[in-house]
Write a protein that holds these residues in place. Structure first.
Motif, PDB file in Angstrom:
ATOM      1  N   LEU A  18      41.563   7.629 131.970  1.00 41.47           N
ATOM      2  CA  LEU A  18      42.472   8.480 131.190  1.00 41.47           C
ATOM      3  C   LEU A  18      41.738   9.143 130.033  1.00 41.47           C
ATOM      4  O   LEU A  18      41.973  10.322 129.738  1.00 41.47           O
ATOM      5  CB  LEU A  18      43.658   7.668 130.683  1.00 41.47           C
ATOM      6  N   GLU A  19      40.852   8.410 129.385  1.00 42.59           N
ATOM      7  CA  GLU A  19      40.081   9.001 128.282  1.00 42.59           C
ATOM      8  C   GLU A  19      39.184  10.130 128.788  1.00 42.59           C
ATOM      9  O   GLU A  19      39.050  11.166 128.127  1.00 42.59           O
ATOM     10  CB  GLU A  19      39.251   7.920 127.589  1.00 42.59           C
ATOM     11  N   GLU A  20      38.599   9.941 129.956  1.00 44.55           N
ATOM     12  CA  GLU A  20      37.773  11.005 130.542  1.00 44.55           C
ATOM     13  C   GLU A  20      38.629  12.213 130.922  1.00 44.55           C
ATOM     14  O   GLU A  20      38.238  13.359 130.687  1.00 44.55           O
ATOM     15  CB  GLU A  20      37.023  10.482 131.773  1.00 44.55           C
ATOM     16  N   LEU A  21      39.783  11.972 131.503  1.00 42.06           N
ATOM     17  CA  LEU A  21      40.668  13.071 131.916  1.00 42.06           C
ATOM     18  C   LEU A  21      41.268  13.793 130.727  1.00 42.06           C
ATOM     19  O   LEU A  21      41.640  14.962 130.825  1.00 42.06           O
ATOM     20  CB  LEU A  21      41.766  12.543 132.849  1.00 42.06           C
ATOM     21  N   ARG A  22      41.359  13.115 129.609  1.00 39.44           N
ATOM     22  CA  ARG A  22      41.868  13.760 128.393  1.00 39.44           C
ATOM     23  C   ARG A  22      40.957  14.903 127.984  1.00 39.44           C
ATOM     24  O   ARG A  22      41.389  15.892 127.402  1.00 39.44           O
ATOM     25  CB  ARG A  22      41.956  12.720 127.282  1.00 39.44           C
ATOM     26  N   ARG A  23      39.688  14.810 128.329  1.00 36.22           N
ATOM     27  CA  ARG A  23      38.712  15.863 128.006  1.00 36.22           C
ATOM     28  C   ARG A  23      38.798  17.042 128.973  1.00 36.22           C
ATOM     29  O   ARG A  23      38.210  18.083 128.715  1.00 36.22           O
ATOM     30  CB  ARG A  23      37.311  15.274 128.018  1.00 36.22           C
ATOM     31  N   GLY A  24      39.485  16.833 130.104  1.00 32.14           N
ATOM     32  CA  GLY A  24      39.646  17.909 131.070  1.00 32.14           C
ATOM     33  C   GLY A  24      39.707  17.376 132.485  1.00 32.14           C
ATOM     34  O   GLY A  24      39.329  16.224 132.744  1.00 32.14           O
ATOM     35  N   PRO A  25      40.216  18.172 133.413  1.00 35.34           N
ATOM     36  CA  PRO A  25      40.342  17.746 134.813  1.00 35.34           C
ATOM     37  C   PRO A  25      38.976  17.402 135.414  1.00 35.34           C
ATOM     38  O   PRO A  25      37.961  18.028 135.073  1.00 35.34           O
ATOM     39  CB  PRO A  25      40.949  18.969 135.507  1.00 35.34           C
ATOM     40  N   LYS A  26      38.980  16.403 136.290  1.00 31.97           N
ATOM     41  CA  LYS A  26      37.737  15.961 136.929  1.00 31.97           C
ATOM     42  C   LYS A  26      38.010  15.459 138.339  1.00 31.97           C
ATOM     43  O   LYS A  26      39.122  15.068 138.678  1.00 31.97           O
ATOM     44  CB  LYS A  26      37.100  14.821 136.123  1.00 31.97           C
ATOM     45  N   THR A  27      36.957  15.462 139.147  1.00 35.44           N
ATOM     46  CA  THR A  27      37.029  14.918 140.510  1.00 35.44           C
ATOM     47  C   THR A  27      36.703  13.422 140.477  1.00 35.44           C
ATOM     48  O   THR A  27      36.211  12.902 139.469  1.00 35.44           O
ATOM     49  CB  THR A  27      36.029  15.620 141.437  1.00 35.44           C
ATOM     50  N   VAL A  28      36.929  12.748 141.605  1.00 41.33           N
ATOM     51  CA  VAL A  28      36.603  11.332 141.712  1.00 41.33           C
ATOM     52  C   VAL A  28      35.119  11.105 141.451  1.00 41.33           C
ATOM     53  O   VAL A  28      34.740  10.183 140.728  1.00 41.33           O
ATOM     54  CB  VAL A  28      37.006  10.770 143.094  1.00 41.33           C
ATOM     55  N   GLY A  29      34.274  11.959 142.024  1.00 43.11           N
ATOM     56  CA  GLY A  29      32.836  11.822 141.825  1.00 43.11           C
ATOM     57  C   GLY A  29      32.433  11.923 140.372  1.00 43.11           C
ATOM     58  O   GLY A  29      31.598  11.154 139.890  1.00 43.11           O
ATOM     59  N   GLU A  30      33.023  12.877 139.668  1.00 45.51           N
ATOM     60  CA  GLU A  30      32.722  13.032 138.247  1.00 45.51           C
ATOM     61  C   GLU A  30      33.182  11.822 137.451  1.00 45.51           C
ATOM     62  O   GLU A  30      32.490  11.354 136.551  1.00 45.51           O
ATOM     63  CB  GLU A  30      33.375  14.303 137.702  1.00 45.51           C
TER      64      GLU A  30
END
Length: 86
Positions: A18-30
């Motif tokens: 969630l913290e990573e996604l808060r920075r912006g949309p991402k794929t599973v690999g990212e």
């Protein structure tokens, strides 16, 4: 829904996602590159977050791009706010 959301955010790997996604949309690999777990494990964690309504997913070719669901967090905020309003 709230019980599921609170259970979903109880896991430290999911909170990290969630913290990573808060920075912006991402794929599973990212997302997997920042965790000491496999891509399938990241996908399972994302499924829990999806089921709890805390993230959304959209297709981008053969990949899925995940993002924070503002509506899911709005419901959590509304529930939590009842403890601070008088």
């Amino acid at each position: 829904m709230l019980t599921d959301a609170f259970a979903a955010i109880a896991d430290p790997h999911r909170r990290h996602l969630l913290e990573e996604l808060r920075r912006g949309p991402k794929t599973v690999g990212e997302l997997a590159s920042g965790l000491p777990v496999s891509r399938p494990a990241v996908s399972q964690h994302l499924k829990v977050l999806l089921d709890a309504g805390l993230v959304s997913a959209r297709a981008d070719g053969t990949r899925r791009v995940y993002a924070v669901s503002e509506n899911g967090f709005l419901k959590l905020n509304i529930w939590l706010d009842q403890f601070w309003t008088g």
